[in-house]
Scaffold this active site. Structure first.
Site, short mmCIF file in Angstrom:
data_model
loop_
_atom_site.label_atom_id
_atom_site.label_comp_id
_atom_site.label_asym_id
_atom_site.label_seq_id
_atom_site.Cartn_x
_atom_site.Cartn_y
_atom_site.Cartn_z
N LYS A 76 31.86 6.39 18.28
CA LYS A 76 30.69 6.35 17.42
C LYS A 76 29.52 6.97 18.17
O LYS A 76 29.30 6.66 19.36
CB LYS A 76 30.39 4.89 17.03
N SER A 151 28.03 0.92 9.17
CA SER A 151 27.55 2.19 9.67
C SER A 151 28.60 3.00 10.44
O SER A 151 28.40 4.19 10.66
CB SER A 151 26.35 1.95 10.59
N SER A 175 29.27 -3.52 10.49
CA SER A 175 29.46 -2.06 10.59
C SER A 175 30.81 -1.62 11.11
O SER A 175 31.13 -0.43 11.07
CB SER A 175 28.36 -1.45 11.46
#
Lengths: 483, 95, 482
Positions: A76, A151, A175
Site C-alpha cells: 500500500k 482505503s 481499510s
C-alpha cells in the site's frame, strides 16, 4: 502461475519448479496487461522487483530461503519505501521519494520478498472506496463499474486480479477488511501494536494498524509472520512474543464459541449478506463451534466517535505537510501564511481537507469536551462491550459491510453515506482488537464478506478459524472473470 | 450542529487550508452533515466514564540516552522544495 | 495611584542529554545547520517518537529538588500551531498531566531576606528549531538542529512583586539546575530562556490585572530591564486611560522597549490533545527513591550549612553556595587552611576579581583551591602578611611557582619577626629621618597619628614589606614615644 496462492508459489519456488525472476516477470506482464483499466498500482517498480527476484533466486539456490523468499508482493502506498515514491495517493506527496524504509517493508525485504510496486489508496487512507486518490479511482476486478472498497482498494484489486501474490494494507476503520470483503479476499487487521507503525504514514495514530491481504488465511498467516513483532522505533509497538501463525491453522474448531452481535444484524444489512452469514454459521456449527447471540450495546456510537477521533488525530498528523521540508509547495507564495494555506489547499484533496477541518473543529477551544473527550469516553464504552463479549465467546462473527461493492461515483458526493459503510468494521479499531475478513459467498457476481473479531493478540486463532472455514468452502478460490 | 460561513472560514484558517469563496457553501453543507452524524454522541450519558486514548492502555517505554543518528542532510534535502546553505527556505518570518 | 507589580516566570531549561527527547540525534550546540536533524526531527511522514529516559530522570530530579508532587502518571500532549521552526505542526509537550506538579523555591533577596516562590508545574517538551532572518533572496532560513532538544518548562506562580525578585528567582533556578546537573545554564546559547508574565494592579486590589508575556529574555540583566520597561509601559497606558491587551511581546534591548509580536497574536487555539504516538509515562516509587538518592546537597541546604558550620554571613554564604563549583572550591580552601572566614574573603575577593578580569569560570581558575588554602595557612602562621599574600597570590596566578611556599622561598618574602632585626632596621629609619622625628615629637597628640603612619610606611619600605606590621607598629611606638 498466478492461479497459485502464496503458499503454493512458495513451494514451487523452493522446489525450483519456478524461479522468482520468472514469476516476477509474469506478474509485471500481467500488471502491464490489466492495470491500465484497474488502476490498482500507483507506482510499479520493475527494476527493483527483478533485482530483488534475482537475489531471491540466489538465496533459494543456496537453500537459505524462507517462506516469503522470492514472492512478488505489492505494498500500500503509505508504507515508506526508500528511494521509491511514497505518495499516500495524494498530490501532496506526488514528488515524495522516501528517504527511509518502513519497518514493515524492511521486514519483507529481509525475508527476501519482491516489491512489484505501490498500490493505490484513498488519499491518506481516508475513505472506503479508493476513489479519493489523486491518481484516480481503482476498479473492482469483479465488476469494473464498482469500487474495490478502501482505503486499501489498490492492494485488494491487485490481489483479486492476480497482479501480485499478496499485499500489505492498513486498517484504521476497516481499510483492510472492507476491501477484502468487496473483492473475495482474506485480510487481517492485527491487534493494535502488533505491527510496527514506523514508516507507515499516519492517518489516525491510535487506530492505524498495518496487516496482510491475500487470497487465503494460510497466505495471511505467512504474511503476518513477517510483519508482526516488536519495534523499538514505535512507542505503541507491543513487546510480546509473536505466535507461529501457520502452526495452529489446522487446530480443530470443536468447542469454539462464536458470538453474533445482534446490533449488527438489525436494519440496514443487505439480505444476501445476512443469508451468507447464516450459511457460514451453519458451516461453523458443522465444524464443531457453538454459536450464540451477544450484544455490543454501544456499537451504534462507533461511527460518531470514530469520526471525531480519527479526524482529530489526522488534523494534527497532517500538519507536517506544510510545503517546507518535503512534499508539494504552491507556486510563488506571497508570505508564510499563503505558503501554508495554498500548499495545503492545493496539495490535499477534498475529503482530506474535510477531515482535517472536522478534526481541527473537534479539538478547538470550547468544543474539546463535547467532541473529543466525549468520543474517547465512548471509545471506552465500546472497548468494555468487547471485553464483556469475550467473557462469553471466543470470537465474534459479523458482516464486513452492509452491502457488497457499490458503484464508482455512487457515494462520492455524500461523505456521510460513505462513512456509514464502515459501520461494522470501525468498532474493532476503536477497541484495538484484531479482526479477519474473509469471503462468505456471492450475490449477483459480487463478493460478500464476513469478519471474525477476537480478543487482543488472538491473530493465530482467527487465522485458524478462517483457515478451517476455507477448508470446507471454496469462495476464496473463485477468481474474477477475465483475469 | 450546523456551521455557518464564518465558522468554516475560521476552521480553514486554523488548519491553514486555502478555501475559495465558491467552495465555501458546499464545504459548509458537508461539514455540517458530518457534525450532525457526530452529534449522535451527545445523547449518551458518559458521566464517570474515563476517556480512552490508547486501546491497550500500556505505558511508555523509555529509550537509553544515546546518539544513534548521523548527518544525512544532503539526502534529506534532495526532496525539499527550497534550500540554501543547508537551510530550508520559507517566506520571511515576521516576529 | 500606587501600583503593585505582579510577575510570574516561565523558564525553559534545555536538559543536558546527549540525544534529543524523541530521537537519537545529538543535541550539541553550534553544529552546521540541519546536520543534527534526523527523520524524526524533520517531521518526516511515518516517523514516530520514543522518549529519552534521561529527560525523564532529569525532570524528576528537578521535581524532587523543589519538593514538588511528581506526576507518577504523566502524559504528553500535542500543542498544535503552524510555524516554520516547528516541523510537525505541533509541539509535543505536556498539558493536563505534567511530570512535575506544585513545588516551591526559597529565594534570597539582596537585603538577605528569604522569600518563598511557588512553582506551579514543570513539564517536559521538545524545543523548536530556529528561523534565521538573514536575507536569502527575501526568504528566511530554517535550521532544525535545535528541534527536539529536551526542555523542562518551569512555570512559577505569579508570586514576584518586583523585577529584582524576578531576577533573584531566575538566578535561583539557574543555580539549582546547574547544581542538579540537568542544564548547563548557558543563557547566551539559549540553554536557559525566560518568558516573563507581567501585570500591574492598584495596590490592595485582589484581582490580577491583564498580563503580557515577554518572550525569550536571555540574560538576568535583560529580565530586570524588560520587566521594568514593560511595567512602565503598562502604568503609562492605564494612566492615560488605555487598557492592557493580553498579548505576547518581545523585548528589544537596543531600544529598551517591548513590542507586540504580530506572528504569535492569532495562534491562541492550540487544540491540545493527548499525543497518540506516545503512551502515558508511569513512574515507579522505587525510581523516585533512586533519583532522590542521587540528589546533591542543594544550594539552599549548602547556604544554611555554610552559615551554621562556618559562621559565615547570610550574604557570604549565599554568594558562595550559588554555584556548585564555587562552593566546592571554597570548601576545599577551607579544608586546607582551616579558616572559613579567611577562605571566604579570599575566594570572594582576590580570586573572584581575578576570574572576572580574565573572564574565567571557577573550574578554569589558574590558582587551585589547594594552592590558595596553602597560602592562607602562611598568612595564619605569620609567615607572610596579608599584603605580601597578594603578591604571592599574583605569582601563583602567573604560574611562577607550584605553591605559596615555593614562591615565598624563591622571592624571599618570608616575614621578618625577629624583633632585634626589626629594631635595628627601625633605628636606621629613624636616623635617616631625624628631622621628621623631631617634628613628630614636637607635635600635638592629635597630629601625631598621621605622622606616625609616615614612619610605618618608611619602615615597611625599608623591609620590602617583609617586616611583621604589628611588630613594626609596636616597636615604633615604643621608640618614638619614649
Amino acid at each position: 502461475m498466478h492461479e497459485k496462492t502464496l503458499a503454493e508459489l512458495s513451494q514451487a519456488l523452493q522446489s525450483k519448479t519456478l524461479s522468482s525472476v520468472e514469476l516476477t516477470q509474469h506478474y509485471l506482464t500481467r500488471i502491464e496487461q490489466f492495470d491500465g483499466e484497474l488502476n490498482s498500482y500507483i507506482t510499479v517498480s520493475p527494476e527493483l522487483a527483478l533485482r530483488q527476484a534475482a537475489a531471491a533466486d540466489e538465496v533459494i539456490a543456496k537453500g537459505e530461503a524462507s517462506a516469503l523468499t522470492g514472492i512478488p508482493l505489492a505494498h500500500k502506498d503509505l508504507f515508506c519505501t526508500q528511494g521509491l515514491r511514497t505518495s499516500c495517493g495524494s498530490k501532496m506527496l506526488d514528488n515524495f521519494i522516501s528517504p527511509y524504509e518502513s519497518t514493515v517493508t524492511q521486514r519483507f525485504i529481509d525475508a527476501g520478498a519482491v516489491t512489484l510496486g505501490k498500490t493505490n489508496l484513498d488519499e491518506f487512507a481516508m475513505g472506503s472506496s479508493t476513489e479519493s486518490s489523486f491518481y484516480g479511482p481503482t476498479r473492482n476486478p469483479w465488476d469494473t463499474e464498482r469500487v474495490p472498497g478502501g482505503s486499501s482498494g489498490g492492494s485488494a484489486a491487485a490481489i483479486a486480479a492476480r497482479l501480485c501474490a499478496a499485499a500489505t494494507g492498513t486498517d484504521t476503520g476497516g481499510s483492510i477488511r472492507q476491501p477484502a470483503g468487496f473483492t473475495a479476499l482474506t485480510g487481517l487487521k492485527p491487534t493494535y501494536g502488533r505491527v510496527s507503525r514506523w514508516g507507515m504514514i499516519a492517518y489516525a495514530s491510535s487506530l492505524d494498524q498495518g496487516g496482510p491481504m491475500a487470497r487465503t488465511a494460510e497466505d495471511c498467516a505467512l504474511m503476518l509472520q513477517v510483519m508482526a513483532g516488536f519495534d523499538e522505533k514505535d512507542s505503541t509497538s507491543v513487546d510480546q512474543p509473536v505466535d507461529n501463525y501457520s502452526a495452529s491453522l489446522n487446530d480443530s474448531l470443536k468447542g469454539l464459541r462464536i458470538g453474533l452481535p445482534k446490533e449488527y444484524f438489525a436494519s440496514g444489512l443487505d439480505a444476501a449478506t445476512a443469508d451468507a452469514i447464516d450459511a457460514a454459521v451453519k458451516q461453523f456449527q458443522a465444524l464443531g463451534a457453538e454459536v450464540k447471540e451477544i450484544s455490543l450495546p454501544n456499537a451504534e456510537l462507533a461511527i460518531p466517535a470514530y469520526y471525531v477521533i480519527a479526524p482529530a488525530e489526522a488534523s494534527s498528523n497532517l500538519s507536517r505537510f506544510d510545503g517546507v521540508r518535503f512534499g508539494y509547495r504552491c507556486d510563488n507564495p506571497a508570505d508564510l501564511t499563503d505558503l501554508y494555506k495554498r500548499s495545503r489547499g492545493e496539495g490535499f484533496g477534498a475529503e482530506v481537507k474535510r477531515r482535517i477541518m472536522v478534526g481541527a473543529y473537534a479539538l478547538s477551544a470550547g468544543y474539546y469536551d463535547a467532541y473529543y473527550l466525549q468520543a474517547q469516553k465512548i471509545r471506552r464504552l465500546i472497548k468494555n462491550d468487547f471485553m464483556a463479549a469475550y467473557e462469553q465467546v471466543d470470537v465474534i462473527l459479523c458482516p464486513t459491510s452492509p452491502t457488497p461493492a457499490f458503484k464508482i461515483g455512487e457515494k462520492i458526493d455524500d461523505p456521510v453515506s460513505l462513512y456509514l459503510t464502515d459501520i461494522y468494521t470501525i468498532t474493532a479499531n476503536l477497541a484495538g482488537v484484531p479482526g479477519i475478513a474473509l469471503p462468505a459467498g456471492f450475490a449477483n457476481g459480487l463478493p460478500l464478506g464476513m469478519q471474525l473479531l477476537g480478543p487482543y493478540f488472538s491473530e493465530a486463532r482467527l487465522l485458524n478459524i478462517a483457515h478451517q472455514y476455507q477448508q470446507v468452502t471454496d469462495w476464496h478460490q473463485r477468481a474474477p472473470a477475465g483475469y | 450542529m450546523s456551521l455557518d460561513r464564518t465558522d468554516v472560514e475560521k476552521i480553514a484558517h486554523l488548519a491553514r487550508i486555502a478555501i475559495s469563496d465558491d467552495e465555501i457553501p458546499a464545504t459548509t453543507a458537508k461539514l455540517s452533515g458530518i457534525l450532525d452524524l457526530i452529534d449522535k454522541m451527545q445523547a449518551v450519558d458518559t458521566d464517570g466514564v474515563a476517556p480512552l486514548a490508547h486501546p491497550l492502555e500500556t505505558t511508555q517505554r523509555l529509550r537509553p540516552d544515546a546518539v544513534t543518528e548521523s548527518n544525512h542532510r544532503d539526502d534529506y534535502q534532495t526532496i525539499a522544495p527550497a534550500t540554501e546553505s543547508g537551510l530550508y527556505l520559507v517566506p520571511k518570518v515576521i516576529e | 495611584m500606587q501600583w503593585e507589580i505582579v510577575i510570574g516566570l516561565e523558564i525553559h531549561a534545555q536538559l543536558t542529554t546527549a540525544s534529543k527527547i524523541f530521537s537519537g540525534s545529538a543535541t550539541a550546540f553550534g553544529a552546521e545547520p540541519n546536520t543534527q536533524a534526523s527523520l524524526i526531527d524533520l517531521g518526516m511522514p511515518g516517523t514516530l517518537p520514543v522518549l529519552n529516559a534521561q529527560a525523564v530522570r532529569k525532570a524528576v530530579k528537578f521535581g524532587l529538588a523543589i519538593d514538588a508532587e511528581i506526576g507518577m502518571t504523566n502524559v504528553f500532549a500535542r500543542k498544535n500551531y503552524f510555524y516554520p521552526d516547528l516541523p510537525k505542526g505541533y509541539q509535543t509537550s505536556q498539558m493536563d498531566h505534567p511530570i512535575v506538579g506544585k513545588g516551591y523555591l526559597d529565594i534570597t533577596l539582596e537585603d538577605g531576606t528569604v522569600k518563598r516562590v511557588g512553582v506551579t508545574r514543570a513539564h517536559l517538551e521538545e524545543d523548536a528549531g530556529k528561523s534565521l532572518h538573514e536575507d536569502f533572496q527575501g526568504m528566511s532560513g530554517i535550521d532544525l538542529n535545535r528541534a527536539g532538544t529536551p526542555l523542562l518548562e518551569i512555570v512559577s506562580e505569579p508570586d514576584m512583586r518586583s523585577a529584582k525578585e524576578a531576577v533573584a528567582y531566575a538566578k535561583t533556578i539557574h543555580s539549582l539546575v546547574r547544581y542538579l546537573g540537568i542544564c548547563d545554564g548557558n543563557m547566551a546559547e539559549g540553554s536557559l530562556r525566560c518568558d516573563c508574565n507581567v501585570s500591574i494592579r492598584p495596590k490592595g486590589q485582589a484581582e490580577f490585572g491583564t498580563r503580557c508575556e515577554i518572550k525569550n529574555v536571555n540574560s538576568f540583566r535583560f529580565i530586570e530591564k524588560a520587566i521594568n520597561t514593560e511595567v512602565q509601559r503598562q502604568i503609562e497606558l492605564i494612566e492615560d486611560g488605555g487598557k492592557v491587551v493580553q498579548e505576547t511581546r518581545l523585548y528589544d534591548p537596543n531600544k529598551d522597549e517591548t513590542r507586540s509580536m504580530r506572528s504569535k497574536e492569532e495562534a491562541n487555539d492550540y487544540r491540545y490533545f493527548p499525543c497518540p504516538d506516545l503512551l502515558p509515562v508511569v513512574l515507579e516509587p522505587a525510581f523516585l527513591e533512586e533519583v532522590r538518592a542521587e540528589l546533591p546537597e542543594l544550594p539552599q541546604q549548602k547556604r544554611e550549612r555554610f552559615e551554621s558550620e562556618f559562621g559565615l554571613s547570610t550574604y557570604d554564604a549565599s554568594v558562595l553556595s550559588a554555584q556548585r563549583e564555587l562552593a566546592d572550591y571554597f570548601e576545599e580552601v577551607q579544608r586546607v587552611c582551616g579558616d572559613a572566614k579567611l577562605a571566604a574573603n579570599w575566594v570572594m575577593g582576590e580570586l573572584s576579581s581575578l576570574l572576572n578580569k580574565a573572564d574565567l569560570d571557577i573550574e578554569q581558575s589558574p590558582v587551585s583551591a589547594a594552592q590558595l588554602g596553602g597560602m592562607i595557612l602562611r598568612i595564619k602562621d605569620n609567615t607572610i602578611s596579608g599584603k605580601i599574600a597578594k603578591m604571592v597570590f599574583e605569582a601563583l596566578a602567573n604560574g611562577e611557582g607550584d605553591s605559596a611556599d615555593v614562591i615565598i622561598a624563591a622571592k624571599g618574602l618570608k616575614q621578618v619577626t625577629d624583633s632585634g632585626a626589626i629594631e635595628a632596621m627601625l633605628d636606621e629609619v629613624l636616623a635617616t629621618n631625624a628631622e621628621q622625628v623631631e617634628q613628630y615629637r614636637a607635635a600635638e597628640e592629635a597630629k601625631r597619628g598621621k605622622m606616625f603612619g609616615f614612619f610605618v610606611g618608611q619602615a615597611m619600605k625599608a623591609s620590602k614589606g617583609k617586616a611583621n606590621p604589628q611588630q613594626v607598629n609596636e616597636l615604633l611606638r615604643k621608640k618614638l614615644d619614649s
